[in-house]
Scaffold this motif. Structure first.
Motif, PDB file in Angstrom:
ATOM      1  N   GLY A  10      23.967   2.201 -15.522  1.00  0.00           N
ATOM      2  CA  GLY A  10      24.346   1.050 -16.350  1.00  0.00           C
ATOM      3  C   GLY A  10      23.195   0.298 -16.983  1.00  0.00           C
ATOM      4  N   ARG A  11      23.274  -1.021 -16.854  1.00  0.00           N
ATOM      5  CA  ARG A  11      22.340  -1.879 -17.608  1.00  0.00           C
ATOM      6  C   ARG A  11      20.911  -1.801 -17.081  1.00  0.00           C
ATOM      7  NH1 ARG A  11      24.507  -7.338 -14.523  1.00  0.00           N
ATOM      8  NH2 ARG A  11      24.385  -6.143 -12.607  1.00  0.00           N
ATOM      9  N   GLY A  12      20.735  -1.424 -15.819  1.00  0.00           N
ATOM     10  CA  GLY A  12      19.384  -1.141 -15.336  1.00  0.00           C
ATOM     11  C   GLY A  12      18.509  -2.338 -15.029  1.00  0.00           C
ATOM     12  N   THR A  13      19.123  -3.453 -14.603  1.00  0.00           N
ATOM     13  CA  THR A  13      18.257  -4.593 -14.241  1.00  0.00           C
ATOM     14  C   THR A  13      17.498  -4.308 -12.941  1.00  0.00           C
ATOM     15  OG1 THR A  13      19.958  -5.820 -13.024  1.00  0.00           O
ATOM     16  CG2 THR A  13      19.784  -6.253 -15.394  1.00  0.00           C
ATOM     17  N   ASN A  14      18.090  -3.524 -12.074  1.00  0.00           N
ATOM     18  CA  ASN A  14      17.361  -3.162 -10.848  1.00  0.00           C
ATOM     19  C   ASN A  14      16.199  -2.225 -11.165  1.00  0.00           C
ATOM     20  OD1 ASN A  14      18.448  -4.355  -8.258  1.00  0.00           O
ATOM     21  ND2 ASN A  14      20.345  -3.725  -9.270  1.00  0.00           N
ATOM     22  N   LEU A  15      16.419  -1.300 -12.091  1.00  0.00           N
ATOM     23  CA  LEU A  15      15.312  -0.466 -12.568  1.00  0.00           C
ATOM     24  C   LEU A  15      14.196  -1.366 -13.097  1.00  0.00           C
ATOM     25  CD1 LEU A  15      13.875   2.058 -13.776  1.00  0.00           C
ATOM     26  CD2 LEU A  15      15.348   1.766 -15.790  1.00  0.00           C
ATOM     27  N   ALA A  87      19.815   2.998  -8.431  1.00  0.00           N
ATOM     28  CA  ALA A  87      19.837   1.606  -8.884  1.00  0.00           C
ATOM     29  C   ALA A  87      21.029   1.436  -9.814  1.00  0.00           C
ATOM     30  CB  ALA A  87      18.530   1.271  -9.600  1.00  0.00           C
ATOM     31  N   GLY A  88      22.186   1.225  -9.199  1.00  0.00           N
ATOM     32  CA  GLY A  88      23.399   1.126  -9.998  1.00  0.00           C
ATOM     33  C   GLY A  88      23.845   2.489 -10.500  1.00  0.00           C
ATOM     34  N   ILE A 108      20.764   0.469  -3.562  1.00  0.00           N
ATOM     35  CA  ILE A 108      20.920  -0.980  -3.441  1.00  0.00           C
ATOM     36  C   ILE A 108      22.405  -1.298  -3.559  1.00  0.00           C
ATOM     37  CG2 ILE A 108      20.338  -1.236  -5.927  1.00  0.00           C
ATOM     38  CD1 ILE A 108      19.352  -3.986  -3.653  1.00  0.00           C
ATOM     39  N   HIS A 109      22.878  -2.120  -2.632  1.00  0.00           N
ATOM     40  CA  HIS A 109      24.311  -2.450  -2.606  1.00  0.00           C
ATOM     41  C   HIS A 109      24.484  -3.973  -2.517  1.00  0.00           C
ATOM     42  CE1 HIS A 109      28.565  -1.858  -1.923  1.00  0.00           C
ATOM     43  NE2 HIS A 109      28.486  -2.751  -0.959  1.00  0.00           N
ATOM     44  N   PRO A 110      25.413  -4.530  -3.318  1.00  0.00           N
ATOM     45  CA  PRO A 110      25.540  -5.991  -3.366  1.00  0.00           C
ATOM     46  C   PRO A 110      26.425  -6.614  -2.297  1.00  0.00           C
ATOM     47  CG  PRO A 110      26.901  -5.017  -5.064  1.00  0.00           C
ATOM     48  CD  PRO A 110      26.235  -3.875  -4.354  1.00  0.00           C
ATOM     49  N   GLN A 122      31.277  -7.798  -4.335  1.00  0.00           N
ATOM     50  CA  GLN A 122      31.254  -9.264  -4.444  1.00  0.00           C
ATOM     51  C   GLN A 122      32.669  -9.829  -4.419  1.00  0.00           C
ATOM     52  OE1 GLN A 122      30.023  -7.079  -6.715  1.00  0.00           O
ATOM     53  NE2 GLN A 122      27.905  -7.573  -7.244  1.00  0.00           N
ATOM     54  N   LEU A 171      22.395 -10.731  -7.424  1.00  0.00           N
ATOM     55  CA  LEU A 171      21.532  -9.842  -8.218  1.00  0.00           C
ATOM     56  C   LEU A 171      20.059 -10.299  -8.187  1.00  0.00           C
ATOM     57  CD1 LEU A 171      21.792  -7.299 -10.061  1.00  0.00           C
ATOM     58  CD2 LEU A 171      21.933  -8.868 -12.003  1.00  0.00           C
ATOM     59  N   GLU A 174      18.688  -8.850  -5.195  1.00  0.00           N
ATOM     60  CA  GLU A 174      18.554  -7.386  -5.319  1.00  0.00           C
ATOM     61  C   GLU A 174      17.207  -7.083  -5.971  1.00  0.00           C
ATOM     62  OE1 GLU A 174      21.877  -5.292  -7.119  1.00  0.00           O
ATOM     63  OE2 GLU A 174      23.257  -6.867  -6.513  1.00  0.00           O
TER      64      GLU A 174
HETATM   65  C1  GRF Z   1      24.001  -3.838  -8.872  1.00  0.00           C
HETATM   66  O1  GRF Z   1      24.776  -4.929  -8.495  1.00  0.00           O
HETATM   67  C2  GRF Z   1      23.869  -2.872  -7.729  1.00  0.00           C
HETATM   68  O2  GRF Z   1      23.811  -3.492  -6.495  1.00  0.00           O
HETATM   69  C3  GRF Z   1      25.145  -2.092  -7.852  1.00  0.00           C
HETATM   70  O3  GRF Z   1      25.328  -1.918  -9.235  1.00  0.00           O
HETATM   71  C4  GRF Z   1      24.694  -2.980  -9.929  1.00  0.00           C
HETATM   72  C5  GRF Z   1      23.724  -2.362 -10.901  1.00  0.00           C
HETATM   73  O4  GRF Z   1      23.114  -3.291 -11.746  1.00  0.00           O
HETATM   74  N1  GRF Z   1      25.044  -0.882  -7.075  1.00  0.00           N
HETATM   75  P1  GRF Z   1      21.931  -2.866 -12.713  1.00  0.00           P
HETATM   76  O5  GRF Z   1      22.411  -1.669 -13.530  1.00  0.00           O
HETATM   77  O6  GRF Z   1      20.732  -2.528 -11.885  1.00  0.00           O
HETATM   78  O7  GRF Z   1      21.688  -4.051 -13.586  1.00  0.00           O
END
Ligand code: GRF
Length: 202
Positions: A10-15, A87-88, A108-110, A122, A171, A174
């Motif tokens: 997805g959007r990759g904010t964790n990346l 990461a998502g 990573i899990h929320p 959530q 987040l 995270e």
């Molecule tokens: C995060 O909430 C992560 O914990 C879950 O999916 C979401 C991914 O967000 N597994 P992002 O793509 O890293 O923004």
């Protein structure tokens, strides 16, 4: 330098949090490749912005899960990836994939596992009425969000929280613990014990 491969859908904010940690000199690792199962994933764009190779692997091109996973494994092997960071990444990995990277895949899990596994963690927390939730970085095993826990952060649930507001607050944390764990792994401070729990070396 630890060679990391990131899987993201997805959007990759964790990346982005990993990229930021590396750029700040806090995480002694290198993202060799970012792989997505979705062509339009913002994560791929983020990678490209930083000159990181970004690869789209189209699940529809493969007849079986195993073939799809083999395609992922081929990319990871090509880049000599040592640690896989989910990461998502919105797909479950089978034992075939996991067997190739045993205890070298993290997710990573929320939520504060073992509570609220799976999707919409959530919302599950809100529905249950817990007053504290959070996020977890864990090693990936064959179950859904069941692997050994490496690091967690607790986050307060407020009485007026919505899924969106709680997800946003979690987040932020995270983004803190994911790069921290990669730093710990790259410094060889994460020890998986025989009883399948994790000890962090001082
Ligand atoms: C995060 O909430 C992560 O914990 C879950 O999916 C979401 C991914 O967000 N597994 P992002 O793509 O890293 O923004």
């Amino acid at each position: 330098m630890l060679k990391v491969g990131v899987l993201a859908s997805g959007r990759g904010t964790n990346l982005q949090s990993i990229i930021n940690g590396i750029e700040a000199g806090e995480v002694p690792a290198e993202i060799k490749v970012v792989i997505s199962d979705r062509e339009e994933a913002k994560a791929l764009e983020r990678a490209e912005n930083y000159g990181i190779d970004a690869v789209y692997v189209n699940p529809q091109q493969y007849d079986t899960t195993k073939d799809f996973e083999q395609a992922l494994l081929n990319v990871l092997a090509e880049y000599k990836v040592e640690l896989v960071a989910m990461a998502g990444f919105m797909r479950l990995l089978s034992s075939y994939f996991i067997g190739h990277y045993r205890n070298q895949i993290m997710n990573i899990h929320p939520s504060l596992l073992p509570a609220f596994k799976g999707l919409h963690a959530q919302q599950q927390a809100l529905d249950y009425g817990v007053k504290v939730s959070g996020c977890t970085v864990h090693f990936v095993d064959e179950g859904v969000d069941t692997g050994p826990i490496i690091k967690q952060k607790a986050v307060e649930v407020k009485s007026d929280d919505t899924e969106k507001s709680l997800a946003k607050r979690i987040l932020n944390y995270e983004h803190q613990i994911l790069p921290e764990v990669i730093e710990l792994i790259s410094k060889k401070k994460v020890v998986l014990k025989k009883d399948n729990t994790v000890r962090i070396k001082e």
